[in-house]
Write a protein that holds these residues in place. Sequence first.
Motif, mmCIF file in Angstrom:
data_model
loop_
_atom_site.group_PDB
_atom_site.id
_atom_site.type_symbol
_atom_site.label_atom_id
_atom_site.label_comp_id
_atom_site.label_asym_id
_atom_site.label_seq_id
_atom_site.Cartn_x
_atom_site.Cartn_y
_atom_site.Cartn_z
ATOM 1 N N GLU A 1 0.834 -1.214 0.000
ATOM 2 C CA GLU A 1 0.000 0.000 0.000
ATOM 3 C C GLU A 1 0.865 1.260 0.000
ATOM 4 O OE1 GLU A 1 -3.201 0.121 2.897
ATOM 5 O OE2 GLU A 1 -3.164 2.305 2.837
ATOM 6 N N LEU A 2 1.945 1.209 0.755
ATOM 7 C CA LEU A 2 2.828 2.385 0.801
ATOM 8 C C LEU A 2 3.443 2.646 -0.570
ATOM 9 C CD1 LEU A 2 4.523 1.735 4.254
ATOM 10 C CD2 LEU A 2 2.956 3.584 3.696
ATOM 11 N N GLU B 1 2.014 1.958 -3.352
ATOM 12 C CA GLU B 1 0.931 2.579 -4.135
ATOM 13 C C GLU B 1 0.805 4.061 -3.803
ATOM 14 O OE1 GLU B 1 -2.838 0.578 -3.773
ATOM 15 O OE2 GLU B 1 -1.932 -1.324 -4.366
ATOM 16 N N LEU B 2 0.969 4.371 -2.530
ATOM 17 C CA LEU B 2 0.863 5.777 -2.127
ATOM 18 C C LEU B 2 1.974 6.616 -2.754
ATOM 19 C CD1 LEU B 2 -0.057 5.317 1.642
ATOM 20 C CD2 LEU B 2 -1.496 6.325 -0.108
#
Lengths: 243, 516
Positions: free
Chosen positions: A90-91, A93-94
């Motif tokens: 997720e990080l 993706e961020l």
Amino acid sequence: MEVFTGCITDKGSCKKKNQDRAVCHVSGSRKAPWVVACVCDGIGSFERSEIAAEIMTNGITNWFYGMEKLYPEKINEDTLLEDLEMTIRELNELVCEYRSENAIDIGCTMSVLLLLGRNYYIFHVGDSRIYLVRDGLYQITRDEVSMVEQEGGRMKGLLINYIGRNPELWMSKLGDAVQEKDLLLMGSDGLFKRLAYEDVADHAGSIKNDKKAQKACEALLQTVMSRGERDNISCIMIYIASF
Amino acid sequence: MLTDVVIANKSYTKFTVAEEDELDVIALKVMKQDCPDFLLPIRTMEIDGELEIRYELAGGMRLAYEPREMYKKEFYNMLINMLIPFKNCNDWFLDYHYILLDDNYILVDKGGQSVKYVYLPVASCANTDEQIRRFFMDLILRTTVLDDRGSMVEPLRIINSSDANLMVLLDYLMRQGSQGGGQPAAKQEPQPQPRRQEPQPQPQPRRQEPQPQPQPKQQTLQPAAEENKGGKFGFLKGGSDRGAEKQQQGLNLNSGQDQKLPDGSRPGQISKEFGKNDDQGRLIDSLFGDDEDEKEPKKKKEKEPKKAKEKPEKQEKQGGGFLGGLFKGKSKEEQGEINYFQQQNPNPSPEQFQRQPVQQRQQPVQQRQPVQQPQQFNGGYTQPATDTGDGDTVIGGGEEVRDNRTLRLRLKDCEGCNCPKMIELNLEKGFTTVGRVGKDGQRKAEFCFDMSVSFVSRLQFRVETEEDHWRVIDLGSANGTYVNNQKLIVNMPAPLRVNDEIMIYCNQRSLVYRVC
């Protein structure tokens, strides 16, 4: 289990800013202390890569504080590991979202180490490194770099994988067990270019508490800088004193 | 017109081409064989002689479910990505008038980074330029920019301007994007560099030279059109050679000359009937504006009297022409309204624009837009609960209707996480979204679980009020949302009633909430 940790990051003698980030957290649980450490090296050719490194290390820190309340009471080792992997993805993706939203190139390498009892787990992207110090300096991670020949026959390493390159993350996952008196040494490429086993071995023996571990990190940093290292330097030490 | 269906746990929308509809065969071929990435891929089936086109609703979230509050950068990015397909249609031998402008059938991914449309290759489904303009205006008006509300004024002014078109808007947005304006305020930036914010010029919408109003003579059309092809008018500017070639072809055909493509692969019938990029019509319109409106339907009447009778209004509206003369079709009333704003205040605020009756503005779009058929969504979903057993109000025909503006969820089970025992979702505005705080501390949903509940996506599901009950829609979450143990199909609403159980799980961790 008794673990001593130290963590330091510095912009070095030449660079204007520090694009490295490093964090190391030890859970307060006396029953089963666990450690998560992350070192990220912002890509120098991207002007604002420290943003990527910051997103990653902040994210790992937030994850740690969230999981500290849950592990080991509510979730087991597998779930913790799975959650960490989801978090890293997720990080990434961020970071990618930040890149595209703001139309700026950012990216960083990442090495995350999770120490749960005798087992350690590593998530690795790029060319930061994790070493195991046990009668020698053993590199656990593999640099994701391809060597290309430049004009004049000079060889240069090009980073082929990094955080923020693609929303779908390609990540190395490693794991093994540690023994008493083992030292796990993490750092950015700035640390390892001019470091020998003797330098580490000298300091490893003196680690008897967190303060000493921190001092050992600072000493290593000074050693490398005194040898003319110009890059940002980060160093994390995790010393397993006893089980 | 469009019907949503679930096939093999995937959501589709299908469109049946009626017998009397004129089908754009070329567009259909393009979409089947080399579908551009801004359109939803299709599958076609022929059932009892009727052609059915199925669009897979995958690769994003319906625009209708996108948050209405955004940061300037996000919104500008989304608008750019929504406008680019209109510019690129020509490159694929497609006509942007046939892009379906319905919030339910525009799929947006990753906060507007990619946008996919439904393309309806049927003559009766064409949008008028006015409808396209109104769609984008409504989109701007209903979005709240959190960090810089004034940033909406300029796009609105451009889109309201009598001599501007969407290309000007796209240009403006891209220029703003390249200037790096509108950093999301809430983004965490380590070691904030003192970045000098250059004063942003107030870009005026690129004014096009006033159109001459010559007498519409057929023989003068071709040179005029060629002149325009060079980039005087909106989207033509970005057109490729292929597009230009096609425009040329369309021109010749419609001007009564019997011409064929050099390779002979494209018979003239396409342009004569349907499936052409009606560039000639638009060029004529752009040149002659309203004057042409009266002539064009007459011509068509002679050829196809039946169709002209069916759609006189549409032809009249399309006569405005999107290129250059795009906004000439405005009614006097509206024109007066816009002028009023421009005269009263040269720098109007978004509120002033909002004074216009929204209902009235939306009407033309809504009239032709397909409406989802609620009964279609029930297929494959759980039956409504009939009795709560605990004295709660029961939802159902003829029974007491419960106030559905608040949805209360009681924690039934929670494994491997710390979840609140009771959640109250406020549905006064008709909907709410549920998700998790992002790992960067940002909130995308209105109700957010703790960051440590990683198996819940940042935007997990949306709940809407629907008459006397609720509807729940999975917004493309990573691990899916389950209602009464049935996995929701992404983007497809399912009924939610009292005593239903919402579950989210991943391996050994799960949470279950019961509607109460």
